[in-house]
Design a protein around this motif. Structure first.
Motif, PDB file in Angstrom:
ATOM      1  N   ARG A  27       0.821  -1.213   0.000  1.00 28.98           N
ATOM      2  CA  ARG A  27       0.000   0.000   0.000  1.00 28.98           C
ATOM      3  C   ARG A  27       0.852   1.260   0.000  1.00 28.98           C
ATOM      4  O   ARG A  27       0.554   2.232  -0.680  1.00 28.98           O
ATOM      5  N   VAL A  28       1.955   1.246   0.742  1.00 28.82           N
ATOM      6  CA  VAL A  28       2.802   2.439   0.822  1.00 28.82           C
ATOM      7  C   VAL A  28       3.440   2.724  -0.540  1.00 28.82           C
ATOM      8  O   VAL A  28       3.596   3.883  -0.927  1.00 28.82           O
ATOM      9  N   ASP A  29       3.790   1.681  -1.296  1.00 31.76           N
ATOM     10  CA  ASP A  29       4.337   1.889  -2.639  1.00 31.76           C
ATOM     11  C   ASP A  29       3.303   2.530  -3.545  1.00 31.76           C
ATOM     12  O   ASP A  29       3.615   3.444  -4.318  1.00 31.76           O
ATOM     13  N   ARG A  30       2.093   2.033  -3.462  1.00 29.86           N
ATOM     14  CA  ARG A  30       1.013   2.575  -4.296  1.00 29.86           C
ATOM     15  C   ARG A  30       0.704   4.026  -3.928  1.00 29.86           C
ATOM     16  O   ARG A  30       0.527   4.875  -4.801  1.00 29.86           O
ATOM     17  N   VAL A  31       0.689   4.326  -2.642  1.00 32.36           N
ATOM     18  CA  VAL A  31       0.395   5.691  -2.191  1.00 32.36           C
ATOM     19  C   VAL A  31       1.491   6.657  -2.648  1.00 32.36           C
ATOM     20  O   VAL A  31       1.202   7.743  -3.159  1.00 32.36           O
ATOM     21  N   LEU A  32       2.753   6.251  -2.503  1.00 40.08           N
ATOM     22  CA  LEU A  32       3.851   7.121  -2.919  1.00 40.08           C
ATOM     23  C   LEU A  32       3.848   7.338  -4.428  1.00 40.08           C
ATOM     24  O   LEU A  32       4.120   8.447  -4.908  1.00 40.08           O
ATOM     25  N   ALA A  33       3.535   6.302  -5.190  1.00 36.43           N
ATOM     26  CA  ALA A  33       3.487   6.443  -6.649  1.00 36.43           C
ATOM     27  C   ALA A  33       2.367   7.396  -7.069  1.00 36.43           C
ATOM     28  O   ALA A  33       2.565   8.253  -7.941  1.00 36.43           O
TER      29      ALA A  33
ATOM     30  N   THR B 219      12.182   7.189  -4.023  1.00 35.85           N
ATOM     31  CA  THR B 219      11.941   6.437  -2.793  1.00 35.85           C
ATOM     32  C   THR B 219      11.231   5.121  -3.084  1.00 35.85           C
ATOM     33  O   THR B 219      11.593   4.074  -2.532  1.00 35.85           O
ATOM     34  N   VAL B 220      10.252   5.157  -3.965  1.00 31.71           N
ATOM     35  CA  VAL B 220       9.535   3.925  -4.338  1.00 31.71           C
ATOM     36  C   VAL B 220      10.495   2.940  -4.991  1.00 31.71           C
ATOM     37  O   VAL B 220      10.480   1.743  -4.681  1.00 31.71           O
ATOM     38  N   LEU B 221      11.336   3.422  -5.886  1.00 29.31           N
ATOM     39  CA  LEU B 221      12.281   2.535  -6.561  1.00 29.31           C
ATOM     40  C   LEU B 221      13.276   1.911  -5.587  1.00 29.31           C
ATOM     41  O   LEU B 221      13.539   0.705  -5.650  1.00 29.31           O
ATOM     42  N   ILE B 222      13.815   2.701  -4.691  1.00 28.42           N
ATOM     43  CA  ILE B 222      14.773   2.179  -3.720  1.00 28.42           C
ATOM     44  C   ILE B 222      14.121   1.159  -2.810  1.00 28.42           C
ATOM     45  O   ILE B 222      14.687   0.094  -2.538  1.00 28.42           O
ATOM     46  N   MET B 223      12.902   1.457  -2.334  1.00 25.98           N
ATOM     47  CA  MET B 223      12.193   0.507  -1.470  1.00 25.98           C
ATOM     48  C   MET B 223      11.925  -0.806  -2.203  1.00 25.98           C
ATOM     49  O   MET B 223      12.047  -1.892  -1.623  1.00 25.98           O
ATOM     50  N   THR B 224      11.582  -0.724  -3.485  1.00 25.15           N
ATOM     51  CA  THR B 224      11.306  -1.928  -4.262  1.00 25.15           C
ATOM     52  C   THR B 224      12.572  -2.745  -4.466  1.00 25.15           C
ATOM     53  O   THR B 224      12.559  -3.973  -4.327  1.00 25.15           O
ATOM     54  N   PHE B 225      13.685  -2.076  -4.798  1.00 21.76           N
ATOM     55  CA  PHE B 225      14.937  -2.805  -4.994  1.00 21.76           C
ATOM     56  C   PHE B 225      15.405  -3.479  -3.713  1.00 21.76           C
ATOM     57  O   PHE B 225      15.873  -4.616  -3.741  1.00 21.76           O
ATOM     58  N   VAL B 226      15.278  -2.805  -2.594  1.00 17.43           N
ATOM     59  CA  VAL B 226      15.685  -3.389  -1.315  1.00 17.43           C
ATOM     60  C   VAL B 226      14.808  -4.587  -0.971  1.00 17.43           C
ATOM     61  O   VAL B 226      15.300  -5.639  -0.544  1.00 17.43           O
ATOM     62  N   ARG B 227      13.504  -4.452  -1.179  1.00 16.78           N
ATOM     63  CA  ARG B 227      12.594  -5.554  -0.861  1.00 16.78           C
ATOM     64  C   ARG B 227      12.864  -6.767  -1.744  1.00 16.78           C
ATOM     65  O   ARG B 227      12.850  -7.902  -1.275  1.00 16.78           O
ATOM     66  N   ARG B 228      13.120  -6.532  -3.036  1.00 14.79           N
ATOM     67  CA  ARG B 228      13.416  -7.662  -3.935  1.00 14.79           C
ATOM     68  C   ARG B 228      14.747  -8.310  -3.603  1.00 14.79           C
ATOM     69  O   ARG B 228      14.888  -9.525  -3.705  1.00 14.79           O
ATOM     70  N   ALA B 229      15.719  -7.513  -3.219  1.00 12.97           N
ATOM     71  CA  ALA B 229      17.019  -8.070  -2.841  1.00 12.97           C
ATOM     72  C   ALA B 229      16.887  -8.943  -1.599  1.00 12.97           C
ATOM     73  O   ALA B 229      17.474 -10.021  -1.528  1.00 12.97           O
ATOM     74  N   ARG B 230      16.102  -8.499  -0.641  1.00 10.00           N
ATOM     75  CA  ARG B 230      15.881  -9.302   0.573  1.00 10.00           C
ATOM     76  C   ARG B 230      15.129 -10.582   0.250  1.00 10.00           C
ATOM     77  O   ARG B 230      15.412 -11.648   0.806  1.00 10.00           O
TER      78      ARG B 230
END
Length: 89
Positions: free
Chosen positions: A15-21, A73-84
């Protein structure tokens, strides 16, 4: 050719990704609208030194920068989540 990745392995959109986008998109639209308002107002002789004029001018400069920061911010959060998620596999 590469094999398509299964959709079950994809991470769900939070949800936070969608809201930020959507906030980023909204700020870009607001900036475009305020830019058009400045163009139309200048052509019609509107005085941008009083009233809401200075706010429209500031929005034109600040909103694209904030939109870019939100999208980054959305891109960085997505890359970190996928890396984890890939590290956990």
């Amino acid at each position: 050719m590469s094999k398509p990745t299964p959709s079950a392995g994809d991470l769900p959109v939070r949800r936070v990704d969608r809201v930020l986008a959507f906030m980023s998109l909204g700020l870009l639209l607001l900036s475009i609208l305020s830019f058009l308002a400045i163009m139309i107002g200048t052509a019609s002789g509107f005085d941008f030194t009083t009233g809401i004029g200075p706010l429209v001018g500031v929005v034109t400069y600040i909103a694209p920068i904030l939109a870019f920061a939100l999208m980054l911010t959305v891109l960085i959060m997505t890359f970190v989540r996928r890396a984890r998620a890939n590290r956990a596999r």
